[in-house]
Scaffold this motif. Sequence first.
Motif, PDB file in Angstrom:
ATOM      1  N   SER A   1      69.702  36.808 -25.253  1.00  0.00           N
ATOM      2  CA  SER A   1      70.218  36.559 -23.785  1.00  0.00           C
ATOM      3  C   SER A   1      71.096  35.250 -23.884  1.00  0.00           C
ATOM      4  CB  SER A   1      68.929  36.162 -23.097  1.00  0.00           C
ATOM      5  OG  SER A   1      69.117  35.917 -21.657  1.00  0.00           O
TER       6      SER A   1
ATOM      7  N   VAL B   1      62.134  41.908 -22.350  1.00  0.00           N
ATOM      8  CA  VAL B   1      62.803  40.740 -21.568  1.00  0.00           C
ATOM      9  C   VAL B   1      61.905  40.290 -20.711  1.00  0.00           C
ATOM     10  CG1 VAL B   1      64.784  40.792 -19.989  1.00  0.00           C
ATOM     11  CG2 VAL B   1      64.928  42.187 -22.067  1.00  0.00           C
TER      12      VAL B   1
ATOM     13  N   THR C   1      72.527  37.550 -16.436  1.00  0.00           N
ATOM     14  CA  THR C   1      72.713  37.397 -18.037  1.00  0.00           C
ATOM     15  C   THR C   1      73.189  38.485 -18.751  1.00  0.00           C
ATOM     16  OG1 THR C   1      71.197  36.467 -19.821  1.00  0.00           O
ATOM     17  CG2 THR C   1      70.253  37.929 -18.135  1.00  0.00           C
TER      18      THR C   1
ATOM     19  N   ILE D   1      72.458  40.574 -21.856  1.00  0.00           N
ATOM     20  CA  ILE D   1      71.609  40.883 -23.252  1.00  0.00           C
ATOM     21  C   ILE D   1      72.349  41.377 -24.319  1.00  0.00           C
ATOM     22  CG2 ILE D   1      69.413  41.853 -24.219  1.00  0.00           C
ATOM     23  CD1 ILE D   1      68.790  39.827 -21.968  1.00  0.00           C
TER      24      ILE D   1
END
Lengths: 229, 182
Positions: A183, A198, A206, A208
């Motif tokens: 992340s 997650v 964010t 990933i």
Amino acid sequence: MKYLQHTLLSLSLAAFTLGCGTDSNTDPLVPEIVSIEIYDADLNSTIHSIVIDEDQAQLYATVLYDDNSSSTATTQLNWDSNDTAVMNVYNGLLTPAANRGTAAISASFRDKLFTTIDKNVAIMPLSDINITSEQDLNITDDTNTSLCHVDINTTGEYTFQTNGTFEDNKTTLAISSNITWMSSNTSVATVGLSTGVVTVITTGMTDINISVFNDINKTLRMDVNITAI
Amino acid sequence: MRILLVLSLLCISLFAEPSGYIGISIEDSTEFFTLKGSDTINASAPQYKIKAGYGEISNFAVEAAFSYMDYSTNVFSSNDSAALMLDITLYKGWDMGYNLYPYLGVGIGMGAMKVERQLEDSLSFSSFNFGGGVRYGISQTYDFDIGVNYKLRTWQTISLVSEDVKVTSHLVNPYIGINYHF
């Protein structure tokens, strides 16, 4: 003299009779080889095997015997590839070579049992990966980039999976190993390095980043907008 | 009576001198096989032997014997064939009178047996044997032979791919036979 001869004959017949034994077992003492099975790390011995470019894969061999026992014989076999320009093999370890294609991998022992353990291993590079979620989130994928997107509006855990698509555009395979998840903003969400789980913490954005064999990369842009209920 | 005495003396005379002989014998016993020191199986094994030797029945003699042996139980495969073997034995005999010649013998042997295994078509073996018996001179040229032998056999290593296994066997086999001296 006749008495002596008679005695000798009687003794000999007695001794001969004593020597006659009865058999206590009809199964051979030494188990016989029935077959040799080749399988991969996932114990998949029936269909094989997509090997991702630049990677190695280990095959294993198990000998099955007629007394239902088995033993591992990976290193005892002579492994062979019929096309070393595509694939090399040593002690069951497959190493892709420069060319693409299919190599027949076989294992033999004393030049016997050859045909029973012949397997084909298709060598195809992984071309793309796509992301799905257990929670059935709406993930949009931009086919022109390696970026996909998902909106999330509640905190909690979300489990994502990765499916690989190979160069033949037909074969897909769930990828569960040699994959890393990271992340870019752990204050918004964290992710298990290899699990794809997650944990959404708060509102924000964010990325990933998903990497398979450090070769195929994908980014899941996650917009988190926590709405009060 | 006189004729018998003369024949007996001739017989002793012939047996007392080094001479050649041929003979046959039949043996039957149960052979005990051991795999990797633990698993066992036993199989009866009648044997038929032809033999040729040279020496004195009341002293030293050396003998070569060719045997045919067919186990009634499959030991190594689902279709074991008969085994053929060659034994070389050194005998030491004594004259006890009454035409009786007890003896002791020690020898070695080798042989092979056809099997139907994936990796072996035949198995060879070597053997060590010792035993004893007694021969009775029934005429000038014939003796009746009865005795018992202990044999310890080591069989060719058998491959199971992942490992090689060793089989040993041993047996005590009584036998009877007849020899012709010339």
